[in-house]
Design a protein around this motif. Structure first.
Motif: not given
Length: 499
Positions: A365-369
């Motif tokens: 459910a997430l994209a991280t950066g």
């Protein structure tokens, strides 16, 4: 009822902050929510807080804090789990009032979460339902005798931990936007609980999908005020396979138990919170379990950098890290070595992606950066993290941290943080795949990973501070996110000034 509140995208946009569009709001200090539930004539089971915690190596936990082997837990082990999951770490006086520092991060230090234990097969603890009180380190018995396991699974269960959120504790300050923070804070607590169980070698499973109404009845919650958000089953020894508790639906508890969900003499109900939460009561299966295609960003990374394994793993005692965890904002513009950056990212990404013990719905459910400031060993810019491939990709170069500080309600101390960890999602993909319940998955996962940033920063001797107060579209435009892309949570991290 406004239909736009019945979707993840609708609620998020309806509660977005807009520059020059914030309504002035004063805090009703005379009716500030109480930090502990008040049960009538409580039947308490004291826990041992004096027992020495076992030595636990934090980097080692991060490499192995996943479900272990079934074991027969006892009440002493449960006491250790509670201390590692949620404990008072210091006491102080603020404004003439006592304040308790805790091992768990919380938006505005409002701590909307509560922790419950359903005991099925715990040596030294009678079967039943208990509420955890961290201030006197005890369990309040709410039910005696076998209780059903929610959600039911085809495995033996020794106990189940339940994390709930009391809406008004956060809404007192954040009004309709508070549902965001209740979910984030549930994620903060879940990460500590997950690490505690993994560190002690226990076999567990995490569940965000269950019958909301049945869980509320079991726990004795007033569903207008408090909601069950997470269940964590602790799987016991083979002897526990013979049964997990009572069958059938739980009987409602007495009205005075439900009234413990009331935390202020003057509560304000914010309908948008109940609308989005109740809209997510139904569990959507998604497209045959396939992960959604997140269209968070308009651009993809032009180049990738491999994440180096740390040359010298950071030695750190986990109990000490929990005791020292704080929200620190006194960031210092200072140079960070490549080895230190890689060690930090190794800790943060240790349980992202496929390595996570979270349900697939949360992992996808997430994209991280992150945004890198001028003191980092990589060029300033916006980077995407790919934890499964152990790499980071440069989406856009240039200085972003000062502009992002402005987008975070002009909290300009944030521009000095060496890193801005970013937790992003595609709101339309959440709705298409899981319906409104998808918002829970994304926000709880963002909070879980945010807590990990706090712990990793503490291990490095850095500071960290989470930010949920964001001019939402302004931040999305700065990052060049898609129309449905959203920055859910930001955690600043990096070197801080020493006192």
């Amino acid at each position: 009822m406004s239909q736009k509140i019945l979707t993840a995208a609708g609620y998020h946009r309806a509660t977005s902050y807009r520059r020059h569009g914030l309504t002035p709001h004063s805090l009703d200090w005379a009716h500030q929510p109480v930090p502990v539930k008040r049960y009538p004539q409580p039947d308490r089971v004291p826990l041992d807080h004096d027992r020495k915690l076992p030595p636990l190596d934090y980097p080692g936990i991060m490499r192995h804090a996943s479900p272990g082997h079934p074991a027969a837990p006892d009440i002493q082990v449960m006491a250790t789990v509670f201390r590692l999951a949620h404990d008072v770490t210091a006491r102080a006086m603020h404004g003439g009032q006592p304040f308790h520092y805790r091992s768990v991060a919380s938006a505005g230090a409002l701590y909307p979460f509560e922790l419950y234990l359903a005991a099925h097969h715990i040596d030294g603890l009678a079967p039943g339902l208990y509420h955890y009180n961290l201030f006197d380190f005890s369990l309040t018995a709410l039910r005696r005798g076998p209780v059903p396991a929610i959600p039911p699974v085809n495995r033996g269960i020794a106990a189940t931990f339940y994390i709930t959120g009391i809406f008004f504790r956060s809404a007192w300050k954040y009004r309709s936007r508070a549902y965001r923070y209740v979910l984030l804070d549930a994620g903060h607590l879940l990460e500590n609980l997950r690490l505690a169980l993994g560190a002690l070698g226990m076999d567990f499973s995490i569940h965000l999908d269950f019958d909301d109404r049945r869980a509320a009845t079991l726990l004795g919650l007033d569903p207008r005020r408090e909601a069950c958000l997470v269940g964590v089953h602790l799987h016991g020894a083979p002897a526990a396979e013979m049964g997990t508790g009572a069958a059938g639906d739980p009987k409602p508890l007495a009205g005075d138990i439900l009234r413990a969900s009331v935390v202020s003499d003057r509560e304000v109900a914010y309908p948008d919170i109940l609308r989005i939460h109740r809209a997510g009561h139904a569990v959507e299966t998604g497209s045959a379990g396939a992960p959604p295609e997140l269209a968070v960003m308009k651009k993809t990374p032009a180049s990738w950098i491999g994440l180096d394994p740390p040359e010298f793993p950071v030695p750190a005692d986990y109990a000490r890290i929990l005791g020292q965890r704080r929200s620190r904002r006194n960031f210092l513009s200072a140079s960070v070595s490549r080895a230190d950056l890689m060690s930090f990212l190794d800790l943060v990404t240790g349980h992202m992606g496929a390595a996570s013990a979270m349900p697939p719905s949360c992992r996808s459910a997430l994209a991280t950066g992150f945004l890198a400031g001028s003191g980092m060993p990589v060029s300033p810019g916006f980077y995407l993290l790919d934890p499964d491939a152990r790499r980071l990709g440069c989406v856009s170069g240039g200085g972003f941290t000062e502009s992002m500080a402005r987008a975070c309600l002009d909290q300009m101390w944030l521009k000095h943080a060496g890193l801005h960890l970013l937790f992003m999602t595609d709101l339309d993909a959440l709705d298409r795949t899981w319906g409104p319940r998808g918002y829970r998955y994304a926000m709880i996962e963002a909070g879980r990973l945010g807590q990990q940033v706090y712990l990793a920063a503490t291990a490095m001797g850095w500071g960290a501070c989470g930010i949920g107060a964001i001019y939402d579209r302004e931040a999305a435009d700065l990052l060049d996110l898609s129309d449905d892309g959203a920055l859910l949570y930001l955690v600043g991290a990096g070197p801080v000034k020493r006192r």
